[in-house]
Each structure stands twice: as structure tokens, then as C-alpha cells.
Design a protein around this motif. Structure first.
Motif, PDB file in Angstrom:
ATOM      1  N   VAL A 197       0.849  -1.196   0.000  1.00 41.47           N
ATOM      2  CA  VAL A 197       0.000   0.000   0.000  1.00 41.47           C
ATOM      3  C   VAL A 197       0.881   1.241   0.000  1.00 41.47           C
ATOM      4  O   VAL A 197       1.852   1.325   0.755  1.00 41.47           O
ATOM      5  CB  VAL A 197      -0.937   0.024   1.227  1.00 41.47           C
ATOM      6  CG1 VAL A 197      -1.726   1.330   1.281  1.00 41.47           C
ATOM      7  CG2 VAL A 197      -1.888  -1.164   1.196  1.00 41.47           C
TER       8      VAL A 197
ATOM      9  N   PRO B 289      -0.086   5.149   0.403  1.00 46.47           N
ATOM     10  CA  PRO B 289      -1.102   6.203   0.557  1.00 46.47           C
ATOM     11  C   PRO B 289      -0.526   7.587   0.280  1.00 46.47           C
ATOM     12  O   PRO B 289       0.669   7.837   0.446  1.00 46.47           O
ATOM     13  CB  PRO B 289      -1.506   6.072   2.028  1.00 46.47           C
ATOM     14  CG  PRO B 289      -0.257   5.588   2.704  1.00 46.47           C
ATOM     15  CD  PRO B 289       0.480   4.741   1.697  1.00 46.47           C
TER      16      PRO B 289
ATOM     17  N   TYR C 278      -7.257   0.302   5.106  1.00 45.11           N
ATOM     18  CA  TYR C 278      -6.485  -0.594   4.245  1.00 45.11           C
ATOM     19  C   TYR C 278      -6.981  -2.032   4.366  1.00 45.11           C
ATOM     20  O   TYR C 278      -6.857  -2.819   3.421  1.00 45.11           O
ATOM     21  CB  TYR C 278      -4.995  -0.508   4.575  1.00 45.11           C
ATOM     22  CG  TYR C 278      -4.435   0.906   4.517  1.00 45.11           C
ATOM     23  CD1 TYR C 278      -5.091   1.905   3.801  1.00 45.11           C
ATOM     24  CD2 TYR C 278      -3.275   1.259   5.201  1.00 45.11           C
ATOM     25  CE1 TYR C 278      -4.610   3.205   3.762  1.00 45.11           C
ATOM     26  CE2 TYR C 278      -2.785   2.559   5.163  1.00 45.11           C
ATOM     27  CZ  TYR C 278      -3.456   3.524   4.449  1.00 45.11           C
ATOM     28  OH  TYR C 278      -2.969   4.815   4.426  1.00 45.11           O
TER      29      TYR C 278
ATOM     30  N   TYR D 172       5.895   3.292  -0.627  1.00 44.86           N
ATOM     31  CA  TYR D 172       4.942   2.248  -0.230  1.00 44.86           C
ATOM     32  C   TYR D 172       5.589   1.248   0.717  1.00 44.86           C
ATOM     33  O   TYR D 172       6.819   1.137   0.804  1.00 44.86           O
ATOM     34  CB  TYR D 172       4.402   1.529  -1.467  1.00 44.86           C
ATOM     35  CG  TYR D 172       5.424   0.651  -2.148  1.00 44.86           C
ATOM     36  CD1 TYR D 172       5.591  -0.681  -1.784  1.00 44.86           C
ATOM     37  CD2 TYR D 172       6.249   1.153  -3.152  1.00 44.86           C
ATOM     38  CE1 TYR D 172       6.531  -1.491  -2.393  1.00 44.86           C
ATOM     39  CE2 TYR D 172       7.199   0.354  -3.768  1.00 44.86           C
ATOM     40  CZ  TYR D 172       7.333  -0.967  -3.385  1.00 44.86           C
ATOM     41  OH  TYR D 172       8.284  -1.759  -3.981  1.00 44.86           O
TER      42      TYR D 172
ATOM     43  N   MET E 220      -6.909  10.932   0.548  1.00 47.50           N
ATOM     44  CA  MET E 220      -5.886   9.935   0.864  1.00 47.50           C
ATOM     45  C   MET E 220      -5.939   8.882  -0.246  1.00 47.50           C
ATOM     46  O   MET E 220      -6.381   7.752  -0.036  1.00 47.50           O
ATOM     47  CB  MET E 220      -6.113   9.282   2.236  1.00 47.50           C
ATOM     48  CG  MET E 220      -5.014   8.288   2.614  1.00 47.50           C
ATOM     49  SD  MET E 220      -5.185   7.544   4.271  1.00 47.50           S
ATOM     50  CE  MET E 220      -6.675   6.556   4.076  1.00 47.50           C
TER      51      MET E 220
ATOM     52  N   ILE F 213      -2.515   0.428  -4.286  1.00 47.66           N
ATOM     53  CA  ILE F 213      -2.447  -0.917  -3.712  1.00 47.66           C
ATOM     54  C   ILE F 213      -2.086  -1.927  -4.792  1.00 47.66           C
ATOM     55  O   ILE F 213      -2.491  -1.789  -5.951  1.00 47.66           O
ATOM     56  CB  ILE F 213      -3.786  -1.283  -3.025  1.00 47.66           C
ATOM     57  CG1 ILE F 213      -3.694  -2.595  -2.259  1.00 47.66           C
ATOM     58  CG2 ILE F 213      -4.943  -1.279  -4.012  1.00 47.66           C
ATOM     59  CD1 ILE F 213      -4.850  -2.822  -1.301  1.00 47.66           C
TER      60      ILE F 213
ATOM     61  N   PRO G  75      -6.307   4.416   9.225  1.00 48.44           N
ATOM     62  CA  PRO G  75      -5.617   3.716   8.133  1.00 48.44           C
ATOM     63  C   PRO G  75      -5.631   2.198   8.274  1.00 48.44           C
ATOM     64  O   PRO G  75      -5.669   1.491   7.259  1.00 48.44           O
ATOM     65  CB  PRO G  75      -4.188   4.272   8.177  1.00 48.44           C
ATOM     66  CG  PRO G  75      -4.043   4.865   9.534  1.00 48.44           C
ATOM     67  CD  PRO G  75      -5.401   5.324   9.944  1.00 48.44           C
TER      68      PRO G  75
ATOM     69  N   THR H   3      -5.193   5.958  -2.327  1.00 44.74           N
ATOM     70  CA  THR H   3      -4.537   4.752  -1.815  1.00 44.74           C
ATOM     71  C   THR H   3      -4.141   3.841  -2.966  1.00 44.74           C
ATOM     72  O   THR H   3      -4.993   3.311  -3.675  1.00 44.74           O
ATOM     73  CB  THR H   3      -5.470   4.011  -0.835  1.00 44.74           C
ATOM     74  OG1 THR H   3      -5.818   4.901   0.238  1.00 44.74           O
ATOM     75  CG2 THR H   3      -4.796   2.784  -0.255  1.00 44.74           C
TER      76      THR H   3
ATOM     77  N   THR I  59     -13.623   4.264   4.824  1.00 38.43           N
ATOM     78  CA  THR I  59     -12.605   5.066   4.147  1.00 38.43           C
ATOM     79  C   THR I  59     -12.940   6.547   4.151  1.00 38.43           C
ATOM     80  O   THR I  59     -12.068   7.392   3.950  1.00 38.43           O
ATOM     81  CB  THR I  59     -12.409   4.597   2.694  1.00 38.43           C
ATOM     82  OG1 THR I  59     -13.660   4.681   1.992  1.00 38.43           O
ATOM     83  CG2 THR I  59     -11.905   3.161   2.652  1.00 38.43           C
TER      84      THR I  59
ATOM     85  N   GLU J 284      -5.089   2.483  -7.985  1.00 38.49           N
ATOM     86  CA  GLU J 284      -5.265   3.636  -7.109  1.00 38.49           C
ATOM     87  C   GLU J 284      -6.749   3.869  -6.880  1.00 38.49           C
ATOM     88  O   GLU J 284      -7.489   4.108  -7.832  1.00 38.49           O
ATOM     89  CB  GLU J 284      -4.641   4.884  -7.726  1.00 38.49           C
ATOM     90  CG  GLU J 284      -4.847   6.148  -6.888  1.00 38.49           C
ATOM     91  CD  GLU J 284      -4.432   7.403  -7.635  1.00 38.49           C
ATOM     92  OE1 GLU J 284      -3.527   8.101  -7.146  1.00 38.49           O
ATOM     93  OE2 GLU J 284      -5.027   7.699  -8.696  1.00 38.49           O
TER      94      GLU J 284
END
Length: 453
Positions: free
Chosen positions: A136, A138, A356, A208, A251, A255, A352, A253, A298, A342
Motif C-alpha cells: 500500500v 497512501p 487498508y 509504499y 488519501m 495498492i 488507516p 490509496t 474510508t 489507485e
């Protein structure tokens, strides 16, 4: 010693003891987060290092929001040794302080199911059982506000700069520089730092990490930025939409999944036109299929949904694209080991660890069920009419915290990922928050209606 979240060599009690002696560390802050992601801490002396390492520091869980009841209140802190760091702002010639990020356990050493960090660890274990590790990255935006004579924040930003502005218009540059120096000493790899679109808005990007490490990094990042900003007389705010008519804080994110067996990024495939694997498409489909169920996590505030409106670069439509920033999900151009998905709706007020966890679980759900991703949306959704959006079958995200909580409660992603304890406590807390907002008479209403009616 610096914090190392993806260590080449695991931190041990012996190596930490050496650092403590070399840096004259006298106090240790044992940190953890509550259900909202608020950082909590208990401070002990380094004389208790053995007990700390053994997870023998007890605290009252009934006093922590969303944790335990008063008749089962004894909980313990188990430090992650790789999160040890000396705090740069405490360092003097013969004195300094350190910290650990901890997970929460019961007296018998078993994981406490109300701990957000443990919830994310469970999701990491789920991915591992499927043969994947989760990475991840962010991107947390924040505002710097002026403060009054008592140090309380006011709604005046500390600069009038715009996107990628430089000094002298970007007065926050000095704050970002000090944040960079501080985070670097604590083990962060900083990749970029810049002024964002809105006046007084900033972003500092770090490299990350694995999902758990990324949540530790995000938690530390927010704490450090607030601490450094205060040293300059400013207030750093991660509120999603602090200023009406301006861009809010996101934010975003990033991944990706790493296939442990193939030892490669599971999202990358050269044979595909977009160089995306079937696993990537399944993951995208899982996010789109489940986003209504997890957006309450989220985007956890009443204020979060004032950011998720057209016109301010924040996504509010459930669609995906390889490059289109008006879509909820975007695939950045990097390929190979850097291939990633993303998701753009999360904001930095989210816990968080929980965020996540649900994002990872939603994507993994798509992989497990081999869901098919819908057709990519390449056109600017913000410029489409409502009729065109409806014709294309593009859904809206929930438009209020109340709608989001309903979807979270009715769905399965929340309880399956976070467990009944966190899910129930979270729902109760957020329902109370919505009811408080719903029954409060706001300044806008008085200005709009008092004189007219």
C-alpha cells in the motif's frame, strides 16, 4: 536507530537496547490507535524495556473509545519491534525519547479483536493464505492553518499559493522541509513534497510498504506533521473539507498484490493491451462491487461527503480508468513491478488500519470470486450530463454518512473483515455522530432562514 518498516534485518531487543544506550533514550512511548484511528500512548522508562518487549504493559481498555467494557478492561500492549524510533524533536546532548507502535492483546497474550491493527493483520493473513502479500502506498493531503493567540486553529491558511507553487508564495515550504528531515530520521523514504491545489494545502509522499507497515507509516506521518506544524505556530488539519469552495484533503490509496509463488507483481501482464493481469481486473471489480459497503470506513465523517462532490477533483462516481482522474479507480502509468491500482475516494480522516483492511478485503473478494471488471470509462465523468451518466450505468457513491452507514451495516465486507466487535462499535459511534449533526442547527440555516421566515 531509525524506524524500518520493510527491514532487511529484523530489529531485536539487543539492537534496540544498543540504540537506547547510544542515544541516551530515557522514555518510551507505547503507541496504539483507537477505533477512529486516534493515536494513544502510555509512557514508561527504559528501565522497563524487558517488560515492554514481553508485552507486559497493561492499560485500561474501558477508557478507550470502542475498546472493552469496564468489567473486562485489562488489556496489554505488544510492541512491533520494527517500529522503534528515536523521536528527533526530543534529542538533546544527553537525552532523548523513543517510541514503539503496539498491537493490543488480552492478558493471556491473544489478540484483542477490538484493536484496529489486529484487524488489518487478519486481512494480511487472508491475503497470505491466497498466496499474496499486499503493498500500500497512501497519499495524504493536509492544510496548514494559522492559530490565534491561544494556539487554537482559525480558518486562515498560512499561504496563498497554488498547485506546485514555490516560495515566497508557498510559506509552507519551510514546514514541509522540517517534516522531511524529521520523517527521514524516523526511517521514512520520502519521494515527493509539494504545495497542493488549494491555498494552504500540502502533500508529502512516502514510499509504499506492506499493508501493516503502510498503516503504521500513515499514523506516524499524521502525528509528525501535526507536531512539526505546531512548532511553527500552525495547525495541520487532515479534515476532508475544511474550506467550502476549495479542494478537500484526500488519501488516494495505491495498492498492489505480490504473488509469492511467482515472485512477481500479480497485477502485471505483458500480453494484455493495458499490461494488466486477470488478477488486476478481478481486484478492480471487487473494489467497484464492494465500495458502497466500505466507504463508511474510508470516508468516516459527516464532512467527508462534502468532499465527494463534482468539481473539486474528488471522485464520486463508481467507475475505473487507466488514466481518467474523474473515475473512482485509476491505474497509474507505471508498469512492471510498480503496477498498482489507485482508489481515490478515501480521505485522511480515516483510520488507516481499518481503511487498508477493507480496501484489501474488497479487492481480494473480487479475486476469489473472479469478478469481471466493467468497461473502462475514458471520458471525463464530471462533464457528463446526469442522463449520460445514467445511460452508461455509472453509479454514485453514497452522498452522506447516513447512506454510507446503511450500506456498511447491510453488507458483509465490514463484519467479515473487521469482526463483529469493531463493526458494532464503529456503527454505534458513527450513528451517534450523524444524529448529533442531524439535530444541530447550523450557522447556514440561521443565515438562510431566520430573517426570511
Amino acid at each position: 536507530m531509525t524506524t524500518t518498516y520493510v527491514p532487511t534485518e529484523e530489529a531485536t531487543l539487543e539492537t534496540i537496547r544498543d540504540i537506547i544506550e547510544a542515544k541516551n533514550v530515557e522514555l518510551l512511548h507505547l503507541q496504539f490507535v483507537d477505533i477512529e484511528g486516534m493515536l494513544k500512548s502510555v509512557t514508561v522508562t527504559t528501565d522497563q524495556l524487558e517488560d515492554v518487549a514481553a508485552g507486559q504493559i497493561m492499560f485500561d481498555g474501558s477508557s478507550i473509545n470502542g475498546f472493552s467494557t469496564i468489567n473486562q478492561s485489562d488489556l496489554y500492549l505488544k510492541p512491533d519491534m520494527n517500529t522503534f524510533a528515536v523521536l528527533p524533536w526530543t534529542e538533546e546532548e544527553d537525552y532523548s525519547e523513543g517510541r514503539f507502535i503496539c498491537s493490543v492483546t488480552y492478558p493471556d497474550g491473544s489478540d484483542f479483536e477490538g484493536d484496529p491493527r489486529n484487524a488489518l493483520k487478519n486481512t494480511v493473513d487472508r491475503a497470505a493464505a491466497l498466496g499474496y502479500s499486499v503493498s500500500v502506498g497512501p497519499e495524504l493531503e493536509f492544510f496548514l492553518f494559522e492559530t490565534d493567540e491561544k494556539g487554537r486553529p482559525i480558518l486562515e491558511t498560512q499561504d496563498d499559493g497554488g498547485y506546485f507553487e514555490t516560495s515566497p508564495h508557498d510559506d509552507g515550504e519551510k514546514v514541509r522541509l522540517q517534516v522531511y528531515k524529521t520523517l527521514k530520521k524516523m526511517g521514512f523514504t520520502i519521494e515527493a513534497s509539494h504545495h497542493e491545489v488549494a491555498q494552504g494545502q500540502h502533500e508529502i509522499n512516502f514510499k509504499y510498504a506492506d499493508a501493516l507497515g503502510a498503516a503504521d507509516l500513515a499514523t506516524t506521518y499524521k502525528w509528525v506533521i501535526k507536531t512539526v506544524a505546531k512548532q511553527f505556530g500552525y495547525h495541520a488539519s487532515f479534515m476532508p473539507k475544511p474550506i467550502g469552495g476549495a479542494n478537500g484533503n484526500g488519501m488516494h490509496t495505491n495498492i498492489s498484490l505480490f504473488d509469492k509463488k511467482a515472485e512477481a507483481n500479480a497485477f502485471y501482464e505483458t500480453a494484455d493491451g493495458k499490461e494488466l493481469s486477470k488478477t488486476a481486473y478481478h481486484f478492480i471489480a471487487g473494489l467497484l462491487d464492494n465500495v458502497d459497503q466500505f466507504v463508511a470506513v474510508t470516508n468516516p465523517l459527516v464532512n467527508s461527503y462534502k468532499r465527494l462532490v463534482p468539481g473539486y477533483e474528488a471522485p464520486c462516481y463508481v467507475a475505473w480508468s487507466a488514466s481518467n482522474r474523474s473515475a473512482l479507480i485509476r491505474i497509474p502509468a507505471t508498469r512492471g513491478s510498480g503496477t498498482r491500482v489507485e482508489i481515490r475516494c478515501p480521505d485522511p480522516s480515516a483510520n488507516p488500519y481499518l481503511a487498508y483492511a477493507v480496501i484489501s478485503a474488497a479487492g481480494l473478494d473480487g479475486v476469489e470470486r473472479e469478478l469481471e471488471a466493467p468497461v473502462e470509462t475514458t471520458d471525463d465523468i464530471f462533464s457528463m450530463s446526469e442522463e449520460e451518466i445514467e445511460e452508461r450505468g455509472i453509479a454514485n457513491l453514497p452522498t452522506s454518512l447516513a447512506q454510507a452507514l446503511d450500506a456498511f451495516e447491510e453488507g458483509t465486507i465490514g463484519v467479515d473483515t473487521l469482526g463483529e466487535h469493531i463493526t458494532n462499535e464503529y456503527l454505534e459511534l458513527k450513528r451517534e455522530e450523524w444524529d448529533e449533526f442531524r439535530t444541530t442547527v447550523h450557522d447556514w440555516e440561521v443565515a438562510k432562514y431566520q430573517g426570511k421566515f
